[in-house]
Design a protein around this motif. Structure first.
Motif, PDB file in Angstrom:
ATOM      1  N   GLU A  35       0.520  -1.122  -0.196  1.00 46.02           N
ATOM      2  CA  GLU A  35       0.283  -0.125   0.073  1.00 46.02           C
ATOM      3  C   GLU A  35       0.871   1.291   0.031  1.00 46.02           C
ATOM      4  OE1 GLU A  35      -3.278   2.572   0.185  1.00 46.02           O
ATOM      5  OE2 GLU A  35      -3.067   0.181  -0.228  1.00 46.02           O
ATOM      6  N   LEU A  36       1.910   1.379   0.945  1.00 47.61           N
ATOM      7  CA  LEU A  36       2.691   2.566   0.898  1.00 47.61           C
ATOM      8  C   LEU A  36       4.068   2.617   0.305  1.00 47.61           C
ATOM      9  CD1 LEU A  36       2.219   3.150   4.857  1.00 47.61           C
ATOM     10  CD2 LEU A  36       0.987   3.830   3.088  1.00 47.61           C
ATOM     11  N   GLY A  37       4.528   1.532  -0.268  1.00 49.16           N
ATOM     12  CA  GLY A  37       5.628   1.352  -1.044  1.00 49.16           C
ATOM     13  C   GLY A  37       6.880   1.535  -0.020  1.00 49.16           C
ATOM     14  N   PRO A  38       7.928   1.707  -0.717  1.00 52.22           N
ATOM     15  CA  PRO A  38       9.275   1.803   0.267  1.00 52.22           C
ATOM     16  C   PRO A  38       8.944   3.295   1.358  1.00 52.22           C
ATOM     17  CG  PRO A  38       9.979   1.682  -2.071  1.00 52.22           C
ATOM     18  CD  PRO A  38       8.358   1.623  -1.952  1.00 52.22           C
ATOM     19  N   LEU A  39       8.980   2.999   2.677  1.00 51.74           N
ATOM     20  CA  LEU A  39       8.764   3.994   3.535  1.00 51.74           C
ATOM     21  C   LEU A  39      10.145   4.901   3.665  1.00 51.74           C
ATOM     22  CD1 LEU A  39       6.700   2.015   6.214  1.00 51.74           C
ATOM     23  CD2 LEU A  39       5.721   3.516   4.541  1.00 51.74           C
ATOM     24  N   PHE A  40      10.915   4.237   3.479  1.00 52.97           N
ATOM     25  CA  PHE A  40      12.303   5.239   3.918  1.00 52.97           C
ATOM     26  C   PHE A  40      13.342   4.922   2.795  1.00 52.97           C
ATOM     27  CE2 PHE A  40      10.503   3.725   7.988  1.00 52.97           C
ATOM     28  CZ  PHE A  40      10.013   4.929   8.517  1.00 52.97           C
ATOM     29  N   PRO A  59      20.428   2.117   5.851  1.00 56.55           N
ATOM     30  CA  PRO A  59      19.514   2.809   7.113  1.00 56.55           C
ATOM     31  C   PRO A  59      18.507   2.896   6.714  1.00 56.55           C
ATOM     32  CG  PRO A  59      21.181   4.376   5.731  1.00 56.55           C
ATOM     33  CD  PRO A  59      21.471   2.780   5.209  1.00 56.55           C
ATOM     34  N   GLY A  60      18.079   3.068   5.453  1.00 55.56           N
ATOM     35  CA  GLY A  60      16.595   3.101   5.267  1.00 55.56           C
ATOM     36  C   GLY A  60      15.700   1.726   5.608  1.00 55.56           C
ATOM     37  N   ARG A  61      16.516   0.736   5.357  1.00 49.76           N
ATOM     38  CA  ARG A  61      15.900  -0.592   5.798  1.00 49.76           C
ATOM     39  C   ARG A  61      16.036  -0.697   7.502  1.00 49.76           C
ATOM     40  NH1 ARG A  61      18.691  -3.702   0.802  1.00 49.76           N
ATOM     41  NH2 ARG A  61      16.921  -3.710  -0.751  1.00 49.76           N
ATOM     42  N   LEU A  93      11.188  -5.492   3.166  1.00 50.09           N
ATOM     43  CA  LEU A  93      12.490  -4.735   3.189  1.00 50.09           C
ATOM     44  C   LEU A  93      13.065  -4.772   1.583  1.00 50.09           C
ATOM     45  CD1 LEU A  93      13.937  -6.122   6.339  1.00 50.09           C
ATOM     46  CD2 LEU A  93      13.290  -3.594   5.852  1.00 50.09           C
ATOM     47  N   GLY A  94      12.246  -5.661   0.638  1.00 53.81           N
ATOM     48  CA  GLY A  94      12.959  -5.695  -0.566  1.00 53.81           C
ATOM     49  C   GLY A  94      14.117  -6.536  -0.619  1.00 53.81           C
ATOM     50  N   ALA A 130       4.209   9.150   3.781  1.00 54.11           N
ATOM     51  CA  ALA A 130       3.787   8.021   2.935  1.00 54.11           C
ATOM     52  C   ALA A 130       1.954   7.879   3.145  1.00 54.11           C
ATOM     53  CB  ALA A 130       4.330   6.694   3.141  1.00 54.11           C
ATOM     54  N   ALA A 131       1.707   8.017   4.225  1.00 49.84           N
ATOM     55  CA  ALA A 131       0.109   7.976   4.406  1.00 49.84           C
ATOM     56  C   ALA A 131      -0.545   9.077   3.730  1.00 49.84           C
ATOM     57  CB  ALA A 131      -0.337   7.879   5.981  1.00 49.84           C
TER      58      ALA A 131
END
Length: 555
Positions: A35-40, A59-61, A93-94, A130-131
């Motif tokens: 729904e939100l895709g990658p958040l960071f 760090p994003g993960r 986390l992809g 993201a929301a």
């Protein structure tokens, strides 16, 4: 370590295939990613790492791992194991299915970097951004705020334990920094009294004996401080944190009387905002709210409350336990403004709104701060001679009493709290002959009436609020505020909000930012799965109560 941002944010094909097969109905981590895709992204945290060095784990993960860790209440080891072994975590986390993850200590190191840069807000901001992009965040309507107490990670100590542990902590630090010097000045009894934890000792039961133990600890601590401050002592010892903590604790607990160490009287001790309660968390403070006593901190949660969207936490503010709620409205509004999340109406309990806060919220941010305003607490409140019965002429700076007498003095002053007020006084010649003097003043020796007023904008705002809050319509609307109690309950039950995991205000603040982000993910997932919001629980017996009965059983 350095950051090397990854180019692609796509989920590996094999990870998608296996995750769909293993979770045909999805999971929180999978649904949030869909729904939100990658958040960071790594770019959001590049400034936390040096430009050169060994490549760090993304760090994003790591930021997303921290949030998922709080969503599920995992330890660092469990969170690292989930990244290594759980398919839904790899999907969110992809990561490739064969990705080995990272050592659990990486999470602690990453939190330290977030604390040093005061970057915990970025995690909550990432969820909100993201929301908002998906239309799940609506902020122009209503919001509500409440606070709750947070216990320090350090165990609560009685006074004897506190001073004993403070001295023991300083001795251990000195033994590590200068063992030969400490061995030369240490007294033999010190090894018997302070080599083990205070909780392993048995303090006397009698009050006089306990006082003697406290004075003995005070003398030993004073002797150590004098030795550290002596010219022949290594200068570096005076800069040790534990020694400074010992000095502060002794200043607040002891003093010298004719050369003898004595315990300070309660009225001679520093205020609660300055008083140490444990040497192991020097920023924790002791506080009380009604029947609750605690050592630690306080957290303020603000959330949206719209019926057609998930209730998302838009601001988290952590303070010392001694900071009153009525100082936090402006802080909360400033935090909401930086996120572009200011509401039209902000609903709070009676601890937040003051005349100054209500006016400042409207003029500075365009927010209508709604909450029970404390009634007029003057001795003459109510009746024919209450303050509300006096007529105020703001243009001519005078006040008329119910009997038609006009005030003679109008002065701009400051209250005991430093707030600007107006002192109004009537002439003793007018009041002394008034037959209603004793009904008008509270002191039996007073010869005239004196009134303290807020400035006009604040006075009128409070008067309007008090009038409005007496209506049934406002009381019915105010029920919206009660929902934030459920948010605090969810944060306590799901994320352990009531006790700090870490020591210090900065780390505790990071914990609360991660808690807010975790609750937002959980609520977004509940919104996606059409999970109904929980209702207030009612016991089976309470449900049988006839409608004509009041809560206290009277008809």
């Amino acid at each position: 370590m350095s950051v090397q941002p990854k180019g692609s944010e796509e989920i590996p094909v094999e990870t998608v295939r296996v995750a769909r097969a293993a979770f045909p109905k999805g999971s929180l981590a999978i649904r949030v990613r869909d729904e939100l895709g990658p958040l960071f992204t790594d770019d959001q945290f590049t400034d936390l790492f040096p430009a050169r060095g060994k490549p760090a784990w993304s760090p994003g993960r790591l930021a997303l791992v921290l949030v998922l860790q709080f969503v599920e209440g995992l330890t660092d080891r469990q969170a690292a194991e989930a990244v290594r072994a759980r398919i839904d975590f790899k999907y969110a986390l992809g990561l490739e299915l064969a990705d080995p993850g990272f050592d659990f200590s990486v999470l602690s190191e990453f939190r330290d970097r977030l604390v040093e840069a005061d970057a915990g807000r970025r995690v909550l901001d990432g969820i909100l951004a993201a929301a908002r992009s998906k239309g799940l965040l609506k902020t122009a309507g209503r919001a509500r705020t409440d606070s709750t107490h947070v216990l320090s990670a350090a165990r609560q100590l009685c006074w004897l334990e506190m001073v004993a542990e403070t001295l023991r902590s300083a001795l251990n630090a000195l033994a590590q920094a200068a063992p030969d010097w400490l061995a030369g000045i240490a007294e033999p009894d010190w090894f018997r009294h302070y080599a083990t934890k205070a909780e392993d000792s048995r303090f006397p039961q009698a009050r006089t004996r306990r006082d003697e133990v406290g004075l003995r600890i005070g003398r030993d601590g004073m002797r150590l401080l004098e030795a550290v401050s002596a010219p022949d002592a290594p200068p570096a010892l005076r800069t040790l944190d534990e020694v400074e903590t010992l000095r502060r604790a002794w200043v607040q607990s002891f003093h010298l009387v004719d050369g003898e160490v004595r315990r300070r009287d309660p009225k001679d001790r520093p205020p609660g905002a300055m008083r140490l309660v444990t040497p192991y968390d020097i920023e924790a403070r002791g506080s009380v709210k009604r029947d609750t006593f605690w050592d630690g901190y306080k957290v303020h949660l603000t959330e949206t409350c719209e019926p057609d969207a998930p209730n998302l936490i838009t601001n988290v503010a952590t303070t010392l336990a001694t900071v009153p709620d009525d100082r936090m409205a402006a802080v909360v509004h400033t935090g909401l403004a930086t996120r572009d999340c200011l509401p039209g109406e902000h609903w709070v309990d009676a601890g937040y709104p003051t005349a100054a806060q209500v006016v400042a919220a409207r003029t500075d941010h365009g927010v209508d701060l709604q909450g029970p305003v404390v009634g007029n607490t003057t001795a003459q409140n109510g009746g024919p001679y209450g303050q509300d019965a006096f007529t105020i002429d703001w243009e001519h700076e005078r006040v008329t009493c119910p009997n038609g007498v006009i005030s003679t003095q109008w002065h701009h002053r400051h209250s005991q709290q430093g707030l600007p007020v107006i002192r109004v006084r009537f002439s003793p010649a007018d009041c002394r002959t008034c037959p209603s003097l004793r009904d008008c003043v509270s002191s039996p020796k007073a010869e005239r009436r004196e009134i303290t007023l807020r400035h006009r904008a604040e006075h009128e705002a409070v008067q309007a609020a008090r009038t409005r809050q007496q209506t049934d319509a406002w009381k019915d609307r105010y029920k919206i505020r009660a929902g934030v109690e459920g948010t605090i309950s969810q944060a306590v039950g799901r994320c352990g909000l009531r006790r700090s995991r870490y020591r210090g205000l900065a780390k505790t603040s990071l914990q609360h930012q991660l808690t807010g982000a975790a609750l937002n993910l959980a609520r977004i997932d509940a919104h996606l799965t059409d999970t109904p919001r929980a209702c207030t629980r009612t016991s089976h017996f309470a449900a049988l109560r006839p409608a004509e009965l009041t809560l206290d059983g009277a008809k």
